[in-house]
Design a protein around this motif. Structure first.
Motif, short mmCIF file in Angstrom:
data_model
loop_
_atom_site.label_atom_id
_atom_site.label_comp_id
_atom_site.label_asym_id
_atom_site.label_seq_id
_atom_site.Cartn_x
_atom_site.Cartn_y
_atom_site.Cartn_z
N VAL A 134 -7.08 -7.07 2.60
CA VAL A 134 -7.09 -8.51 2.86
C VAL A 134 -7.62 -9.29 1.67
O VAL A 134 -7.69 -10.51 1.71
CB VAL A 134 -7.91 -8.84 4.12
CG1 VAL A 134 -7.32 -8.17 5.33
CG2 VAL A 134 -9.37 -8.44 3.95
N ASN A 206 -1.25 -9.36 10.66
CA ASN A 206 -1.92 -8.87 9.46
C ASN A 206 -1.41 -7.49 9.10
O ASN A 206 -2.10 -6.48 9.30
CB ASN A 206 -3.44 -8.84 9.67
CG ASN A 206 -4.21 -8.71 8.38
OD1 ASN A 206 -3.67 -8.27 7.37
ND2 ASN A 206 -5.47 -9.09 8.39
N GLU A 209 -3.53 -4.83 6.80
CA GLU A 209 -4.66 -4.19 7.45
C GLU A 209 -4.19 -3.31 8.62
O GLU A 209 -4.74 -2.23 8.85
CB GLU A 209 -5.65 -5.25 7.94
CG GLU A 209 -6.95 -4.68 8.44
CD GLU A 209 -8.00 -5.76 8.68
OE1 GLU A 209 -9.01 -5.45 9.34
OE2 GLU A 209 -7.81 -6.90 8.21
#
Length: 682
Positions: A134, A206, A209
């Motif tokens: 991230v 996301n 991740e």
């Protein structure tokens, strides 16, 4: 745990089913070929998911049989067996990687390699990669141990899964006397469904991740576990097993061929290889040569499956290290030789490390705590070796950083972008500053001023003069604007400016719609730009705004009027600056691969790229500058001649990766950027 035995028929022993070994062979070859030839088998990464399903099937079957036989799981013994099976080979390769850090890899890799080797030693590499994924500014050059993320996840499964099954067994004994196996199946199904849902949702929001975290992958183990607990799911008859087995193989190979980096993964797309693997596992028919079990269970397939663990361990470090071995590289022939070396090392590791330690009576006839002592010893060895590499190399790292800082503060004449036909410094002939071994570490500071991928709050940083009468300058843009932050700070200090920065990764200052790695990023970029517009409207106007952007940012605009739409997007955004003069810059070349790898083993004259392949035909910032009345700086002829673009200019190493400038080279552009900004001041 003690108690009555489960009243169910336990799954039959599955550890040595030939077709499962064949599946392992397919899994490891998918991964190896994907990594050795990334463009040839774009979905080969699904081989890891095959391993997860197989592990769930085998381990759950083993534990269920033990529960049926004894009514308990001997956790210390189970974990000790897993450790003897997996740790010796894994630590061997980690020690090799640590030695590569000490003797072969570039100095710039020291920090990331040391951090990830330690994370791999203690089986948390998947979380280390999840946390760094991230961070847009983190070095995303792969380390030698990046592939240990899947091994870390498997070890976490081995710890959690027996406890989960024990808890389910307790529920069965306590509340389901007639059908004590129901809670175990129910818990496995519930955990798998929850994990799949989390995987789908998290991959959408996301994906970087989600690829690594534990809870997005547990359902894949669960798919194999369900097969082990419900043997009646396996097909019977003369033709059903083959029909289902070959369909499963087609699903696996189809995913390996058609999936690519843009496929949202793991998420719902992982259902294809996972279900395909489960279908093949259910099929062990091997009565005829055409049966799936026979096709997968031949001697070559079993051999590859048998060494698959060691093959997986060795292949990735060799791929990473090969470009740094003088005279080696990764040409087509060398890639074939690399695979041969991987197979040889895997076989040797299996024969002389895996098997002997796994069956060594010193451990097998003693209590598990002796094995645990060995585990601690092995982890200590790995930690000590990478620690030694750190102790030896870190002073060199600090010395290189200090030397580079001195050069930045007192650069040689005609250095970097200052070199030209009328400015040549013979002392810089053959020089590469920073060295190729340190180029990747030559990045800007002030990371606190940089908004990360899924964040949308505007961060402003202030540098230079605090006088209310000082010229007000702003730096706005994405990472290709951020690469000039040190240059602008130095100019602000030298010329008495007040500098404010607004920077977000992969999000250029434009109103044109931008796509990205996930819907969450796209939304965050849109929100950040809206927040930036509000910020610019609420602060005193700037005299000059300097902005830059990656030329080939993935915009979602119509191909028919793409150039005009991108041009207008920048021009519209610039109007938010309330009349400030705009100074922008044509983007630098984007190399196919980090040129520092080439520069380690070849002269700078050999580390160039064709101009046509690394420059965008039209840079939208140049079009916008002409339309919006901005001052446009174009250093293309500095980076390139008529045919090629250079990786070293005037003794300065230009790139810290394939498309971002080193801090050192960006500083040599300072006088030209400063003069352009000064010319626009009132």
């Amino acid at each position: 745990m003690t108690g009555n035995r489960l009243r169910q028929r336990p799954p039959k022993a599955t550890h040595f089913l030939p077709h499962v070994q064949g599946l392992r062979a397919i899994a490891v070859m998918l991964v190896v070929l994907y990594h050795v030839w990334p463009g040839r088998l774009s979905g080969g990464y699904i081989g890891v998911d095959i391993f997860f399903v197989i592990s769930g099937f085998l381990i759950t079957g083993q534990l269920a049989r033990e529960l049926d036989r004894t009514g308990r799981i001997a956790l210390p013994s189970f974990w000790a067996k897993r450790a003897r099976r997996l740790l010796p080979a894994a630590i061997t390769v980690l020690v090799f990687c640590s030695l590569a850090v000490l003797f072969l890899l570039p100095l710039s890799s020291l920090v990331s390699e040391a951090r990830e080797i330690l994370a791999s030693t203690f089986y948390v590499e998947n979380w280390q990669l999840a946390f760094s994924s991230v961070d847009y500014l983190a070095s995303h050059d792969a380390t030698t141990v990046q592939h240990y993320w899947s091994l870390s996840l498997e070890e976490q499964f081995y710890i959690v899964w027996p406890l989960l099954l024990l808890g389910a067994t307790w529920l069965g004994v306590r509340f389901f006397a007639a059908k004590r196996w129901l809670p175990m199946v129910g818990v496995v199904v519930a955990v798998s469904v929850a994990s799949l849902a989390a995987s789908i949702l998290y991959t959408a929001s996301n994906p970087a991740e989600a690829y690594f975290v534990t809870w997005t992958r547990f359902w894949e183990f669960g798919a194999g576990a369900i097969l082990a607990l419900l043997p009646k799911l396996r097909p019977r008859g003369a033709w059903w097993p083959n029909l289902i087995g070959y369909a499963g193989l087609a699903m696996i190979l189809g995913a390996g061929w058609f999936f690519n980096r843009d496929t949202p993964f793991p998420g719902y797309t992982a259902l294809l290889p996972v279900i395909g693997t489960a279908m093949v596992i259910t099929t062990d028919r091997a009565k005829h040569w055409w049966d799936v079990g026979s096709v997968l269970g031949g001697p070559p397939q079993r051999f590859v499956g048998d060494i698959s663990y060691s093959l997986y361990l060795w292949h990735w470090p060799l791929i990473i290290i090969a470009p740094y071995i003088p005279g080696w590289g990764l040409s087509g022939l060398n890639r074939v030789a690399l695979i041969v070396v991987c197979f040889l090392l895997a076989w040797l590791t299996k024969k002389y490390i895996e098997d002997p330690v796994r069956t060594w009576k010193f451990f097998t006839v003693r209590k598990p705590r002796i094995t645990y002592a060995g585990v601690i010893g092995l982890m200590a060895v790995s930690s000590l070796v990478i620690g030694a590499a750190w102790v030896v190399n870190h002073p060199r790292y600090e010395a290189a950083a200090a030397e580079l800082q001195q050069i930045r503060e007192n650069p040689p004449e005609c250095f970097g972008a200052l070199a030209g036909p009328d400015c040549q410094n013979p002392e810089l002939a053959g020089a590469i500053i920073p060295s190729p071994g340190f180029g990747n570490a030559d990045s800007p500071g002030h990371t606190e001023c940089f908004v990360q991928l899924n964040e949308s709050a505007v961060k402003s940083c202030h540098f230079g003069s605090s006088s209310p009468d000082a010229p007000r300058i702003a730096l706005i843009g994405d990472s290709h604007a951020y690469q000039y932050i040190e240059t602008l700070i130095a100019l602000a200090d030298q010329r008495g400016w007040s500098l404010t920065t607004y920077l977000k990764g992969a999000c250029p200052w434009t109103t044109a719609p931008v796509s990205g790695p996930s819907p969450a990023f796209t939304a965050s970029c849109t929100a950040w730009r809206a927040n930036l517009a509000d910020e610019l409207a609420s602060v005193p106007g700037y005299d000059v705004v300097f902005t830059a952007a990656l030329a080939h940012t993935p915009y979602t605009v119509s191909a028919a009027n793409r150039d005009a739409a991108l041009r207008d997007g920048f021009v519209d955004a610039w109007k938010q600056a309330a009349g400030a003069a705009i100074v922008t810059i044509v983007d630098n070349p984007d190399f196919e691969e980090d040129p520092n790898k080439c520069l380690r083993n070849a002269p700078a004259s050999s580390c160039t790229e064709p101009r046509a392949s690394v420059l965008d035909a039209v840079d939208p910032l140049a079009l916008a500058g002409a339309e919006g009345g901005a001052t446009v700086l174009d250093f293309t002829d500095k980076y390139c001649d008529e045919t090629v673009c250079f990786s070293v200019i005037g003794g300065a190493n230009v790139y810290r990766d394939q498309d971002h400038l080193t801090r050192t080279f960006a500083l040599t552009l300072g006088s030209a950027i400063g003069d352009a900004i000064e010319s626009q001041l009132p």
